[in-house]
Motif scaffolding. Sequence first.
Motif, PDB file in Angstrom:
ATOM      1  N   ASP A 169       9.946  10.865  12.068  1.00  0.00           N
ATOM      2  CA  ASP A 169       9.394  11.086  10.729  1.00  0.00           C
ATOM      3  C   ASP A 169       8.610   9.901  10.194  1.00  0.00           C
ATOM      4  N   VAL A 170       8.852   8.698  10.736  1.00  0.00           N
ATOM      5  CA  VAL A 170       8.165   7.526  10.205  1.00  0.00           C
ATOM      6  C   VAL A 170       6.654   7.659  10.358  1.00  0.00           C
ATOM      7  N   ARG A 171       6.194   8.324  11.434  1.00  0.00           N
ATOM      8  CA  ARG A 171       4.748   8.536  11.618  1.00  0.00           C
ATOM      9  C   ARG A 171       4.176   9.377  10.484  1.00  0.00           C
ATOM     10  N   GLU A 172       4.888  10.458  10.132  1.00  0.00           N
ATOM     11  CA  GLU A 172       4.383  11.339   9.077  1.00  0.00           C
ATOM     12  C   GLU A 172       4.431  10.656   7.714  1.00  0.00           C
ATOM     13  N   GLU A 173       5.420   9.804   7.527  1.00  0.00           N
ATOM     14  CA  GLU A 173       5.502   9.072   6.250  1.00  0.00           C
ATOM     15  C   GLU A 173       4.322   8.127   6.099  1.00  0.00           C
TER      16      GLU A 173
END
Length: 311
Positions: free
Chosen positions: A128-132
Amino acid sequence: EDCQFLVGFTKEQQQICGRSLELMNYVLEGVVESIQACRAEFEGERWNCSGGLESVNSGGRVVEAGTRETAFLYAILSAGVTHKVTKACSSGRLKNCGCDRTLTGQEEWSGCSDNVAYGKAFARSLIDVREELVGMSHPSRALLNLHNNNAGRKTVELSMRTHCRCHGVSGACEMKTCWKTLPPFDDVSKRLKINYDNSKMVKLKKAGSQMDFAPQQQQPHSFNETDLLFTHASPSYCDLDLSRGSLGTSGRLCSNDKTATTDSCKVLCCGRGYVVVGEVTLVEKCHCKFHWCCRVECQECKRRVELYRCK
């Protein structure tokens, strides 16, 4: 150096890898398992997972399209990592996680329950860090991808099964020990395929300073955590169109069996017709007999089948 296989991952993801090296082989196995499951689920369909998970971290068109296929790809990747990390925790080979010891209830929970909470948390932190980060410039796309990531993880959690064993004199169930375990990943991918077939088209709207989902026309408003959501209609995948992630179906093998559905030449060839490319001999089990207990004996039968290919 040990994280070099994370090609195209962000600096933040590389840092997570560096802190969790003992888990990264399982992450890689989870990605490979996701790719294999995606291909298996869509093997006979116009979109057969082409331009799929191999492209998640290299700008592949399918993963940027916002279609129901995009939703499935994000969900199954997140599910694959969650599933593999969860199973790794209960393997006893990791220092930082182990069996789930939080289960309580009327039964005597014992054994080694799969620690799906840890698997979900790690997959969330890595994926999820990429999407954040993307959300800073593309908030609507990030919101959609984060939802589908979570849908994959939640589907893994809901697939957990309870196993119990009775203890007592002569098999009496005076005491029962129970534990929870994940099924094979095939079961999870089949659940996700059902969610794909029932995925919901949404639009994104502003709710104050935040973005939120709204249904398209004539759709119910409620969305649950496992629903796969998409914003754009899919191409037909009949023709080559790399700008939309479509490799087309020309040259694909198809079935001329009138009972076939998705992989029939009529459906798969999109009206272009097909050609016979030859015959093969299939060897199949036949005339099987069950012998008590516990043996199955079968003969081998051969049959010739024609192969067809879409024009």
